[in-house]
Design a protein around this motif. Structure first.
Motif, short mmCIF file in Angstrom:
data_model
loop_
_atom_site.label_atom_id
_atom_site.label_comp_id
_atom_site.label_asym_id
_atom_site.label_seq_id
_atom_site.Cartn_x
_atom_site.Cartn_y
_atom_site.Cartn_z
N LEU A 62 -8.23 62.25 13.22
CA LEU A 62 -7.49 63.23 12.41
C LEU A 62 -7.82 64.63 12.88
O LEU A 62 -8.87 64.87 13.50
N PHE A 69 -3.20 48.66 5.50
CA PHE A 69 -3.54 48.18 4.14
C PHE A 69 -3.57 49.37 3.21
O PHE A 69 -4.58 50.00 3.05
N ALA A 91 -8.46 63.22 0.16
CA ALA A 91 -7.43 62.26 0.61
C ALA A 91 -7.84 60.93 -0.01
O ALA A 91 -8.94 60.45 0.25
N GLN A 106 -14.76 43.65 5.63
CA GLN A 106 -14.71 44.79 6.56
C GLN A 106 -14.65 46.09 5.78
O GLN A 106 -15.30 47.06 6.14
N VAL A 107 -13.88 46.11 4.70
CA VAL A 107 -13.79 47.35 3.92
C VAL A 107 -15.15 47.69 3.33
O VAL A 107 -15.61 48.82 3.39
N GLU A 146 -17.26 48.99 6.01
CA GLU A 146 -16.87 50.37 6.33
C GLU A 146 -17.47 51.32 5.32
O GLU A 146 -18.05 52.34 5.67
N MET A 173 -5.96 50.92 -1.87
CA MET A 173 -5.66 49.61 -1.28
C MET A 173 -5.63 48.56 -2.38
O MET A 173 -6.46 48.60 -3.30
N ALA A 222 -8.30 66.04 6.22
CA ALA A 222 -8.08 66.69 7.53
C ALA A 222 -6.61 67.11 7.49
O ALA A 222 -5.71 66.29 7.71
N ASP A 275 -11.48 55.96 9.84
CA ASP A 275 -11.16 54.54 9.75
C ASP A 275 -12.16 53.65 10.47
O ASP A 275 -11.90 53.14 11.56
N LEU A 298 -11.68 60.40 0.46
CA LEU A 298 -12.05 60.89 1.80
C LEU A 298 -11.88 62.40 1.90
O LEU A 298 -11.03 62.99 1.23
N GLU A 299 -12.65 62.99 2.76
CA GLU A 299 -12.50 64.41 3.12
C GLU A 299 -11.09 64.58 3.69
O GLU A 299 -10.56 63.66 4.34
N VAL A 332 -9.83 40.89 4.85
CA VAL A 332 -10.56 42.07 5.35
C VAL A 332 -11.45 42.70 4.29
O VAL A 332 -12.01 43.78 4.51
N LEU A 342 0.32 61.18 1.80
CA LEU A 342 -0.09 61.76 3.09
C LEU A 342 0.19 60.83 4.26
O LEU A 342 0.34 61.25 5.39
N GLY A 399 -12.98 50.88 9.72
CA GLY A 399 -12.74 49.52 9.25
C GLY A 399 -13.15 48.47 10.26
O GLY A 399 -13.47 47.35 9.91
N LYS A 439 -7.39 57.08 -0.33
CA LYS A 439 -6.79 55.87 0.24
C LYS A 439 -6.84 54.80 -0.84
O LYS A 439 -7.90 54.49 -1.37
C1 AK3 Z 1 -2.97 60.79 6.64
N1 AK3 Z 1 -3.89 61.89 6.34
N2 AK3 Z 1 -3.48 63.17 6.35
C2 AK3 Z 1 -4.51 63.97 6.06
C3 AK3 Z 1 -5.64 63.17 5.86
N3 AK3 Z 1 -6.93 63.46 5.57
C4 AK3 Z 1 -7.78 62.45 5.46
N4 AK3 Z 1 -7.44 61.12 5.60
C5 AK3 Z 1 -6.18 60.83 5.87
N5 AK3 Z 1 -5.84 59.52 6.01
C6 AK3 Z 1 -6.82 58.46 5.79
C7 AK3 Z 1 -7.58 58.18 7.08
C8 AK3 Z 1 -8.59 57.10 6.84
C9 AK3 Z 1 -9.94 57.24 6.84
N6 AK3 Z 1 -10.62 56.10 6.61
C10 AK3 Z 1 -9.86 55.06 6.44
N7 AK3 Z 1 -10.38 53.81 6.21
C11 AK3 Z 1 -9.60 52.72 6.04
O1 AK3 Z 1 -8.39 52.78 6.00
N8 AK3 Z 1 -10.31 51.55 5.92
C12 AK3 Z 1 -9.71 50.32 5.79
C13 AK3 Z 1 -8.74 50.10 4.82
C14 AK3 Z 1 -8.22 48.82 4.72
C15 AK3 Z 1 -8.63 47.77 5.56
C16 AK3 Z 1 -9.58 48.07 6.52
C17 AK3 Z 1 -10.03 46.98 7.46
F1 AK3 Z 1 -11.04 46.38 6.87
F2 AK3 Z 1 -9.02 46.15 7.66
F3 AK3 Z 1 -10.39 47.47 8.63
C18 AK3 Z 1 -10.13 49.31 6.65
S1 AK3 Z 1 -8.22 55.46 6.54
C19 AK3 Z 1 -5.23 61.85 6.03
#
Ligand code: AK3
Length: 274
Positions: A146, A25, A41, A58-59, A62, A45, A94, A157, A91-92, A55, A20, A159, A43
């Motif tokens: 989103l 990260f 969705a 931070q994760v 989050e 890492m 969008a 995000d 994640l939910e 980080v 997606l 983060g 993610k």
């Molecule tokens: C693309 N896409 N298309 C549809 C769709 N539907 C849902 N989600 C999508 N994408 C994901 C959006 C995110 C939500 N929460 C995130 N959180 C995160 O990425 N956290 C995070 C990770 C690594 C390092 C750090 C830090 F610590 F460095 F900050 C923080 S990413 C979608």
């Protein structure tokens, strides 16, 4: 599970599908839970990458923050788990993906005022909920927002989010365009940084680019410090007034998120969208 105990999710519970998107990260995939066919969705890492990027904390922050936030315009973190090398955020979805794509794809790279007003309302609503829960997002920008299939926004995000009050310097990364003056000067700040970012975001919706954009860090900083903003002639009085109310150098002088949600330009825009 059936006995009301929290179930220990693992990667084996999901079938991974289409890619997606990608973040700084890790990557995001469409994933389907094997029994319920529920789509998420995912993610993914790499722990090694997070360690190298310093980080991990931070994760974890989050995860702690996002699992507590439940709001129609905040993307839900449904669950998370890890295996020996990776961390997974379920994640939910969008389905329309990053708002950034739609903004850049729109004519003149900007939204019309009613659409911008509706989105501004939804972000203000989500940020107000965060502030009531002592959370500041701190990293508001089109890439972190989103869009759903019903043309509604989801803040994502967290983060870089933090509990208020907070004056830890945050290592600068990504776009500087959204940094408020108090952060540029390394001063202490509070949740009103999110009002500043909402002003930048609203400006970018209606103009197509952020107000202090320039081709060097120094000139972006000096434009922010000097509050050098120019409004194109096509902007309505109400729109300029709202943005002007948020982009105040004095953080105490910024209008509140409730002022945004009740502003006549926002309400008129939403009425037109109904
Ligand atoms: C693309 N896409 N298309 C549809 C769709 N539907 C849902 N989600 C999508 N994408 C994901 C959006 C995110 C939500 N929460 C995130 N959180 C995160 O990425 N956290 C995070 C990770 C690594 C390092 C750090 C830090 F610590 F460095 F900050 C923080 S990413 C979608």
């Amino acid at each position: 599970d059936a006995y009301g105990q929290p179930y220990d999710w693992s990667p084996r519970d999901f079938e991974m599908g289409a890619h997606l998107g990608r973040g700084k990260f890790g990557r995001v995939y469409l994933a389907r839970e094997r029994h319920s066919h529920y789509l998420v969705a995912m993610k993914v890492m790499f722990k090694e990458e997070l360690r190298k990027g310093c980080v991990q904390r931070q994760v974890l922050r989050e995860i702690e923050i996002q699992s507590r936030l439940k709001h129609p315009h905040i993307l839900r973190l449904l669950t998370w788990f890890h295996d020996e090398s990776r961390i997974y955020l379920a994640l939910e979805i969008a389905s329309e993906g990053e708002l950034f794509k739609h903004l850049r794809g729109a004519p003149n790279h900007r939204f019309d005022e009613p659409r911008s007003a509706k989105y501004t309302y939804q972000v203000a609503n989500a940020l107000n909920y965060c502030h009531l829960n002592n959370v500041i997002h701190r990293d508001l920008k089109p890439e972190n927002i989103l869009l759903t299939s019903t043309d509604d926004l989801k803040l994502a995000d967290f983060g870089w989010s933090a509990h208020t009050p907070n004056n830890k310097r945050r290592t600068l990364c990504g776009t500087l365009d959204y940094l408020p003056p108090e952060m540029v000067d390394g001063n202490s700040y509070d949740d009103s940084v999110d009002q500043w970012c909402l002003g930048i975001l609203c400006y970018e919706f209606v103009v197509g680019c952020p107000p202090f954009e320039s081709n060097s860090t120094e000139s972006t900083y000096s434009k922010i410090r000097r509050m050098e903003i120019s409004y194109p002639s096509h902007l309505s009085k109400g729109c300029k007034e709202l943005i002007g109310g948020l982009l105040r150098k004095e953080s105490k002088g910024r209008i509140t998120l409730v002022d945004v949600m009740t502003h006549y330009w926002v309400k008129a825009g939403m009425a037109e969208r109904e």
